[in-house]
Design a protein around this motif. Structure first.
Motif, PDB file in Angstrom:
ATOM      1  N   ASN A   1      17.775  -3.072 -34.952  1.00  0.00           N
ATOM      2  CA  ASN A   1      18.238  -4.151 -34.092  1.00  0.00           C
ATOM      3  C   ASN A   1      18.464  -5.406 -34.928  1.00  0.00           C
ATOM      4  O   ASN A   1      17.556  -5.904 -35.569  1.00  0.00           O
ATOM      5  CB  ASN A   1      17.216  -4.432 -32.990  1.00  0.00           C
ATOM      6  N   ALA A   2      19.682  -5.874 -34.917  1.00  0.00           N
ATOM      7  CA  ALA A   2      20.047  -7.096 -35.636  1.00  0.00           C
ATOM      8  C   ALA A   2      21.219  -7.735 -34.911  1.00  0.00           C
ATOM      9  O   ALA A   2      22.011  -7.043 -34.263  1.00  0.00           O
ATOM     10  CB  ALA A   2      20.459  -6.771 -37.075  1.00  0.00           C
ATOM     11  N   PRO A   3      21.348  -9.043 -34.994  1.00  0.00           N
ATOM     12  CA  PRO A   3      22.525  -9.687 -34.425  1.00  0.00           C
ATOM     13  C   PRO A   3      23.796  -9.051 -35.000  1.00  0.00           C
ATOM     14  O   PRO A   3      23.875  -8.807 -36.210  1.00  0.00           O
ATOM     15  CB  PRO A   3      22.385 -11.144 -34.861  1.00  0.00           C
ATOM     16  N   HIS A   4      24.748  -8.777 -34.131  1.00  0.00           N
ATOM     17  CA  HIS A   4      25.988  -8.139 -34.580  1.00  0.00           C
ATOM     18  C   HIS A   4      27.095  -8.355 -33.555  1.00  0.00           C
ATOM     19  O   HIS A   4      26.821  -8.752 -32.425  1.00  0.00           O
ATOM     20  CB  HIS A   4      25.774  -6.637 -34.814  1.00  0.00           C
ATOM     21  N   VAL A   5      28.311  -8.065 -33.993  1.00  0.00           N
ATOM     22  CA  VAL A   5      29.495  -8.092 -33.134  1.00  0.00           C
ATOM     23  C   VAL A   5      30.029  -6.670 -33.109  1.00  0.00           C
ATOM     24  O   VAL A   5      30.440  -6.145 -34.150  1.00  0.00           O
ATOM     25  CB  VAL A   5      30.572  -9.049 -33.692  1.00  0.00           C
ATOM     26  N   THR A   6      30.015  -6.043 -31.947  1.00  0.00           N
ATOM     27  CA  THR A   6      30.517  -4.682 -31.843  1.00  0.00           C
ATOM     28  C   THR A   6      32.037  -4.704 -31.866  1.00  0.00           C
ATOM     29  O   THR A   6      32.670  -5.380 -31.052  1.00  0.00           O
ATOM     30  CB  THR A   6      30.016  -4.003 -30.553  1.00  0.00           C
ATOM     31  N   VAL A   7      32.607  -3.965 -32.801  1.00  0.00           N
ATOM     32  CA  VAL A   7      34.064  -3.823 -32.866  1.00  0.00           C
ATOM     33  C   VAL A   7      34.504  -2.744 -31.897  1.00  0.00           C
ATOM     34  O   VAL A   7      35.463  -2.909 -31.146  1.00  0.00           O
ATOM     35  CB  VAL A   7      34.524  -3.484 -34.307  1.00  0.00           C
ATOM     36  N   VAL A   8      33.783  -1.616 -31.893  1.00  0.00           N
ATOM     37  CA  VAL A   8      34.091  -0.524 -30.977  1.00  0.00           C
ATOM     38  C   VAL A   8      32.847   0.337 -30.821  1.00  0.00           C
ATOM     39  O   VAL A   8      32.064   0.484 -31.759  1.00  0.00           O
ATOM     40  CB  VAL A   8      35.296   0.319 -31.476  1.00  0.00           C
ATOM     41  N   SER A   9      32.679   0.898 -29.624  1.00  0.00           N
ATOM     42  CA  SER A   9      31.595   1.851 -29.386  1.00  0.00           C
ATOM     43  C   SER A   9      32.148   2.988 -28.539  1.00  0.00           C
ATOM     44  O   SER A   9      33.019   2.779 -27.694  1.00  0.00           O
ATOM     45  CB  SER A   9      30.405   1.185 -28.705  1.00  0.00           C
ATOM     46  N   ALA A  10      31.626   4.191 -28.813  1.00  0.00           N
ATOM     47  CA  ALA A  10      32.117   5.390 -28.133  1.00  0.00           C
ATOM     48  C   ALA A  10      31.115   6.516 -28.337  1.00  0.00           C
ATOM     49  O   ALA A  10      30.280   6.457 -29.253  1.00  0.00           O
ATOM     50  CB  ALA A  10      33.479   5.793 -28.702  1.00  0.00           C
ATOM     51  N   PRO A  11      31.207   7.572 -27.512  1.00  0.00           N
ATOM     52  CA  PRO A  11      30.326   8.728 -27.713  1.00  0.00           C
ATOM     53  C   PRO A  11      30.502   9.372 -29.085  1.00  0.00           C
ATOM     54  O   PRO A  11      29.566   9.957 -29.615  1.00  0.00           O
ATOM     55  CB  PRO A  11      30.723   9.685 -26.592  1.00  0.00           C
ATOM     56  N   GLU A  12      31.690   9.263 -29.654  1.00  0.00           N
ATOM     57  CA  GLU A  12      31.966   9.759 -31.002  1.00  0.00           C
ATOM     58  C   GLU A  12      32.923   8.793 -31.687  1.00  0.00           C
ATOM     59  O   GLU A  12      33.777   8.205 -31.038  1.00  0.00           O
ATOM     60  CB  GLU A  12      32.621  11.140 -30.962  1.00  0.00           C
ATOM     61  N   LEU A  13      32.788   8.671 -33.008  1.00  0.00           N
ATOM     62  CA  LEU A  13      33.715   7.847 -33.794  1.00  0.00           C
ATOM     63  C   LEU A  13      34.496   8.753 -34.730  1.00  0.00           C
ATOM     64  O   LEU A  13      33.912   9.346 -35.637  1.00  0.00           O
ATOM     65  CB  LEU A  13      32.965   6.803 -34.617  1.00  0.00           C
ATOM     66  N   PRO A  14      35.805   8.860 -34.523  1.00  0.00           N
ATOM     67  CA  PRO A  14      36.610   9.642 -35.459  1.00  0.00           C
ATOM     68  C   PRO A  14      36.556   9.017 -36.861  1.00  0.00           C
ATOM     69  O   PRO A  14      36.483   7.802 -37.008  1.00  0.00           O
ATOM     70  CB  PRO A  14      38.024   9.552 -34.886  1.00  0.00           C
ATOM     71  N   GLU A  15      36.602   9.865 -37.873  1.00  0.00           N
ATOM     72  CA  GLU A  15      36.582   9.365 -39.247  1.00  0.00           C
ATOM     73  C   GLU A  15      37.762   8.438 -39.515  1.00  0.00           C
ATOM     74  O   GLU A  15      37.655   7.516 -40.322  1.00  0.00           O
ATOM     75  CB  GLU A  15      36.548  10.517 -40.246  1.00  0.00           C
ATOM     76  N   ALA A  16      38.874   8.663 -38.825  1.00  0.00           N
ATOM     77  CA  ALA A  16      40.032   7.768 -39.000  1.00  0.00           C
ATOM     78  C   ALA A  16      39.663   6.332 -38.627  1.00  0.00           C
ATOM     79  O   ALA A  16      40.079   5.382 -39.293  1.00  0.00           O
ATOM     80  CB  ALA A  16      41.211   8.248 -38.156  1.00  0.00           C
TER      81      ALA A  16
END
Length: 168
Positions: free
Chosen positions: A42-57
């Motif tokens: 847990n640290a301060p952050h800005v989420t760029v994207v979240s999803a059940p899976e992250l494609p390597e692309a």
């Protein structure tokens, strides 16, 4: 709800201290705070994207498009209230248009992403009862701060691990 993988921008130590000051102020007022989230990652952050899976692309595009841009200045310019009966309280961030374009280029690589569009913010508290919102706003105040985002990381909830992609 499935566990969500994420790509996140992390502020430098000074920026983390600014956010942790808000977390502590909320806790001191007896309100929910991100300090209550006890994960070692847990640290301060800005989420760029979240999803059940992250494609390597998406990871590759993030490393190339966002990682190469770091460090990035962000102005915490106001307080956001997100949600229904219980709200998430966050600091809204103003970012340069180029950063936003690059973040959107990452997001389009993730078909099952959470949320449409991107609202850059740093979360201060989750599940705050609406009756406590005014107290939270009074505690947080309305000052503007500048955060310098210096690192890009990937959160993998399945492994409980952070992988640093840039700036670390």
């Amino acid at each position: 709800m499935p566990k969500l993988h994420a790509l996140e921008l992390v502020p430098d130590e000074a920026g983390q201290e600014l956010v942790r000051r808000d977390w502590q102020a909320l806790r001191d007022a007896g309100l929910p705070s991100q300090l209550d989230h006890r994960s070692p990652t847990n640290a301060p952050h800005v989420t760029v994207v979240s999803a059940p899976e992250l494609p390597e692309a998406a990871v590759d595009v993030a490393r190339t498009r966002l990682g190469s841009l770091l460090p990035v200045r962000a102005r915490a310019s106001g307080v956001l209230l997100l949600g229904g009966d219980r709200v998430t309280i966050a600091r809204a961030l103003d970012l340069d248009d180029d950063v936003v374009r690059r973040a959107l280029a990452v997001r389009v690589q993730v078909p099952d992403r959470q949320h449409v569009g991107w609202l850059p913010h740093v979360t201060l508290a989750r599940r705050v009862d609406r009756s406590s919102v005014q107290l939270a706003l009074d505690v947080l105040g309305h000052r503007d701060e500048v955060l310098t985002l210096t690192e890009l990381r990937r959160w993998d909830p399945d492994l409980g691990a952070v992988t640093w992609l840039a700036g670390h």
